[in-house]
Write a protein that holds these residues in place. Structure first.
Motif, PDB file in Angstrom:
ATOM      1  N   VAL A   1       0.837  -1.209   0.000  1.00  0.00           N
ATOM      2  CA  VAL A   1       0.000   0.000   0.000  1.00  0.00           C
ATOM      3  C   VAL A   1       0.866   1.251   0.000  1.00  0.00           C
ATOM      4  N   TYR A   2       1.958   1.228   0.725  1.00  0.00           N
ATOM      5  CA  TYR A   2       2.872   2.379   0.767  1.00  0.00           C
ATOM      6  C   TYR A   2       3.481   2.631  -0.610  1.00  0.00           C
ATOM      7  N   LEU A   3       3.843   1.574  -1.307  1.00  0.00           N
ATOM      8  CA  LEU A   3       4.378   1.724  -2.661  1.00  0.00           C
ATOM      9  C   LEU A   3       3.310   2.255  -3.613  1.00  0.00           C
ATOM     10  N   ALA A   4       2.093   1.725  -3.519  1.00  0.00           N
ATOM     11  CA  ALA A   4       1.017   2.193  -4.395  1.00  0.00           C
ATOM     12  C   ALA A   4       0.725   3.670  -4.174  1.00  0.00           C
ATOM     13  N   LEU A   5       0.783   4.121  -2.937  1.00  0.00           N
ATOM     14  CA  LEU A   5       0.549   5.536  -2.643  1.00  0.00           C
ATOM     15  C   LEU A   5       1.661   6.411  -3.207  1.00  0.00           C
ATOM     16  N   ALA A   6       2.909   5.956  -3.091  1.00  0.00           N
ATOM     17  CA  ALA A   6       4.022   6.733  -3.638  1.00  0.00           C
ATOM     18  C   ALA A   6       3.951   6.810  -5.160  1.00  0.00           C
ATOM     19  N   VAL A   7       3.551   5.725  -5.817  1.00  0.00           N
ATOM     20  CA  VAL A   7       3.423   5.734  -7.276  1.00  0.00           C
ATOM     21  C   VAL A   7       2.299   6.655  -7.714  1.00  0.00           C
TER      22      VAL A   7
ATOM     23  N   VAL B   1      -5.716  -6.041  -0.652  1.00  0.00           N
ATOM     24  CA  VAL B   1      -4.740  -5.074  -1.159  1.00  0.00           C
ATOM     25  C   VAL B   1      -5.391  -4.040  -2.082  1.00  0.00           C
ATOM     26  N   PRO B   2      -6.221  -4.421  -3.082  1.00  0.00           N
ATOM     27  CA  PRO B   2      -6.851  -3.373  -3.900  1.00  0.00           C
ATOM     28  C   PRO B   2      -7.720  -2.409  -3.109  1.00  0.00           C
ATOM     29  N   ALA B   3      -8.498  -2.926  -2.147  1.00  0.00           N
ATOM     30  CA  ALA B   3      -9.389  -2.049  -1.380  1.00  0.00           C
ATOM     31  C   ALA B   3      -8.602  -1.088  -0.500  1.00  0.00           C
ATOM     32  N   VAL B   4      -7.605  -1.606   0.211  1.00  0.00           N
ATOM     33  CA  VAL B   4      -6.842  -0.749   1.124  1.00  0.00           C
ATOM     34  C   VAL B   4      -6.003   0.262   0.333  1.00  0.00           C
ATOM     35  N   ALA B   5      -5.382  -0.172  -0.766  1.00  0.00           N
ATOM     36  CA  ALA B   5      -4.548   0.747  -1.551  1.00  0.00           C
ATOM     37  C   ALA B   5      -5.394   1.848  -2.197  1.00  0.00           C
ATOM     38  N   THR B   6      -6.544   1.492  -2.742  1.00  0.00           N
ATOM     39  CA  THR B   6      -7.413   2.499  -3.359  1.00  0.00           C
ATOM     40  C   THR B   6      -7.927   3.490  -2.326  1.00  0.00           C
ATOM     41  N   ALA B   7      -8.303   2.998  -1.158  1.00  0.00           N
ATOM     42  CA  ALA B   7      -8.766   3.895  -0.098  1.00  0.00           C
ATOM     43  C   ALA B   7      -7.655   4.825   0.373  1.00  0.00           C
ATOM     44  N   ALA B   8      -6.432   4.297   0.494  1.00  0.00           N
ATOM     45  CA  ALA B   8      -5.308   5.143   0.915  1.00  0.00           C
ATOM     46  C   ALA B   8      -5.016   6.234  -0.102  1.00  0.00           C
ATOM     47  N   VAL B   9      -5.068   5.904  -1.391  1.00  0.00           N
ATOM     48  CA  VAL B   9      -4.840   6.913  -2.431  1.00  0.00           C
ATOM     49  C   VAL B   9      -5.952   7.958  -2.419  1.00  0.00           C
ATOM     50  N   ALA B  10      -7.197   7.523  -2.229  1.00  0.00           N
ATOM     51  CA  ALA B  10      -8.318   8.469  -2.201  1.00  0.00           C
ATOM     52  C   ALA B  10      -8.200   9.440  -1.028  1.00  0.00           C
ATOM     53  N   VAL B  11      -7.750   8.950   0.119  1.00  0.00           N
ATOM     54  CA  VAL B  11      -7.622   9.824   1.293  1.00  0.00           C
ATOM     55  C   VAL B  11      -6.422  10.762   1.151  1.00  0.00           C
ATOM     56  N   ALA B  12      -5.302  10.232   0.659  1.00  0.00           N
ATOM     57  CA  ALA B  12      -4.086  11.046   0.577  1.00  0.00           C
ATOM     58  C   ALA B  12      -4.159  12.100  -0.522  1.00  0.00           C
TER      59      ALA B  12
ATOM     60  N   THR C   1       9.805   2.354  -3.232  1.00  0.00           N
ATOM     61  CA  THR C   1       9.190   3.571  -2.701  1.00  0.00           C
ATOM     62  C   THR C   1      10.214   4.682  -2.540  1.00  0.00           C
ATOM     63  N   LEU C   2      11.419   4.329  -2.080  1.00  0.00           N
ATOM     64  CA  LEU C   2      12.470   5.332  -1.946  1.00  0.00           C
ATOM     65  C   LEU C   2      12.851   5.921  -3.298  1.00  0.00           C
ATOM     66  N   LEU C   3      13.003   5.069  -4.302  1.00  0.00           N
ATOM     67  CA  LEU C   3      13.335   5.569  -5.640  1.00  0.00           C
ATOM     68  C   LEU C   3      12.202   6.408  -6.219  1.00  0.00           C
ATOM     69  N   THR C   4      10.958   5.996  -5.963  1.00  0.00           N
ATOM     70  CA  THR C   4       9.820   6.773  -6.442  1.00  0.00           C
ATOM     71  C   THR C   4       9.747   8.133  -5.766  1.00  0.00           C
ATOM     72  N   SER C   5      10.045   8.181  -4.476  1.00  0.00           N
ATOM     73  CA  SER C   5      10.072   9.467  -3.774  1.00  0.00           C
ATOM     74  C   SER C   5      11.196  10.358  -4.299  1.00  0.00           C
ATOM     75  N   ALA C   6      12.324   9.758  -4.670  1.00  0.00           N
ATOM     76  CA  ALA C   6      13.395  10.546  -5.273  1.00  0.00           C
ATOM     77  C   ALA C   6      12.962  11.138  -6.611  1.00  0.00           C
ATOM     78  N   VAL C   7      12.197  10.364  -7.379  1.00  0.00           N
ATOM     79  CA  VAL C   7      11.658  10.890  -8.639  1.00  0.00           C
ATOM     80  C   VAL C   7      10.690  12.034  -8.371  1.00  0.00           C
TER      81      VAL C   7
END
Length: 427
Positions: free
Chosen positions: A64-70, A154-165, A366-372
């Motif tokens: 979920v953390y990676l999906a949010l960073a992407v 995973v799809p439900a939690v990741a989608t909800a995290a992206v919607a909130v963030a 996630t670290l590389l994505t945050s660097a991008v």
């Protein structure tokens, strides 16, 4: 239709990051299905099955953390002028990000289901490739509701995290209410609503602080952000101490093997709590340490290279520090379990290796994505430096200096945390 076109027509780098999210979702989904298979094969071992499912919270969180960073680094869903006229306002762009996240994670869950069924030999024309594995539960029918529920985590939690963030926020700044003045008092001076009288010589419409001095100017946003990064250090130290204390409590009775899915529930719960507190402490401490690292680079008469590298580290401490803290926590846990524990090789089975690969891969990605994302955020500053005649070698040297400084700071910290966490369990 326009939403699907924006989701599909993206750069290859964006599609690659989405494929990484799908791969992480596939690995996590396979781990969840293996918990179901183990429960079907061992119906009397409810505690062990629940423990396996609890350990899966770590790869789920990493995915979920990676999906949010992407989702945050997707340039196609970034608000731009003119898109609102086409019906693509902030809310619509957030919906597109949620759609892309849901598609990537659902694809990964389907791949996990196909691989699990392939190993069980339930697909037409295929034999069982792992009949001896207990987590496959070959011969036992898979309950459809439980399977779909686990695959939808995973799809439900990741989608909800992206919607909130990424939810739309009001871009207008919050303004503090102006102090109103009552009519003139007995002495002829204006009286405020709170009963105070402004200092002599102070403008009537401007507020004055007690003692006749004007209110100080508000601090810049950059200064406030830097101050907000540093107060997390005391809390980080407290959480690190609590996590190491939990490891010391679990080390009173040294285990015979490393903490895997087969660890005793009470012992594994204490170790999991200790690592959770340690990980949160590292994540909270990393932004402040990154800020201090940038400040140290600018000490002792810095040149242009050190000054540029240090200022960038201080500015991006919050954005880079948190993923860096997650990487430190993951590698500290891995180093402690593989090097400092007196564990036989058989303690790390295929599921443990898959879980470690998913968590470590998500942390690094996630670290590389945050660097991008940080590079995209300072694109205007980089273009301005190039227009002023700054050579590209200086920019590359500043990037290499930042990476080297972070490596020098966080590598000993990671090894020290791993050694202190594993020390009570190795005595």
């Amino acid at each position: 239709m326009l939403d699907l076109r924006l989701t599909r027509a993206a750069r290859p780098a964006v599609q690659l990051r989405r494929l990484l999210v799908a791969a992480a979702s596939a690995g996590t989904g396979f781990l969840l299905l293996s918990c179901l298979g183990y429960a079907l094969h061992h119906p009397g071992a409810a505690g062990a099955g629940a423990l396996r499912l609890a350990w899966c919270a770590v790869p789920v969180t990493a995915t979920v953390y990676l999906a949010l960073a992407v989702a945050r680094t997707d340039p196609g869903t970034r608000p731009r002028p003119g898109l609102s006229a086409l019906g693509l306002g902030p809310a619509r762009l957030t919906a597109i990000s949620c759609l892309a996240t849901a598609l990537a994670t659902t694809l990964g869950s389907l791949l996990a289901l196909l691989l699990f069924l392939r190993l069980r030999g339930e697909l037409p024309g295929m034999r069982s490739a792992g009949a001896r594995a207990a987590f496959l539960a070959v011969g036992e029918p898979l309950p459809l509701p439980a399977t779909l529920t686990l695959l939808a985590v995973v799809p439900a939690v990741a989608t909800a995290a992206v919607a909130v963030a990424l939810r739309p926020r009001d871009p207008r700044p919050v303004r503090r209410p102006q102090r109103r003045y009552l009519p003139f008092g007995r002495s002829g001076a204006p009286v405020r609503a709170d009963g105070t009288v402004p200092a002599p010589g102070h403008p009537e419409g401007a507020p004055a602080a007690p003692g006749g001095t004007a209110d100080p100017e508000p601090a810049p946003a950059a200064t406030l952000a830097e101050r907000a990064v540093l107060p997390g250090l005391p809390w980080a130290v407290a959480l690190l101490a609590a996590g190491l204390t939990a490891h010391a409590y679990a080390g009173r009775t040294p285990p015979a093997h490393a903490p895997t899915f087969a660890t005793l529930p009470g012992e594994a719960g204490t170790i999991l709590l200790g690592w959770a507190l340690t990980a949160v402490g590292l994540v909270l401490a990393a932004p402040g340490l990154t800020h201090l690292c940038g400040r140290l680079l600018q000490c002792a008469r810095p040149g242009a290279l050190r000054l540029l590298a240090g200022r960038i580290l201080m500015t991006e401490a919050a954005r880079i520090g948190r993923p860096l803290g997650v990487v430190c926590a993951v590698f500290a846990a891995g180093y402690a379990m593989t090097t400092l524990y007196d564990a036989p090789a058989r303690a790390f089975g295929p599921l443990s290796a898959l879980g470690a690969l998913v968590v470590a891969g998500c942390a690094v990605a996630t670290l590389l994505t945050s660097a991008v994302q940080a590079r995209q955020g300072r694109a205007e500053t980089t273009d301005a430096l190039l227009r002023l005649g700054a050579p590209t070698t200086v920019l590359r040297g500043a990037a290499a200096l930042r990476a080297f400084a972070l490596l020098v700071l966080f590598t000993p910290l990671t090894l020290a945390v791993a050694a202190l966490a594993a020390l009570p369990l190795t005595r």
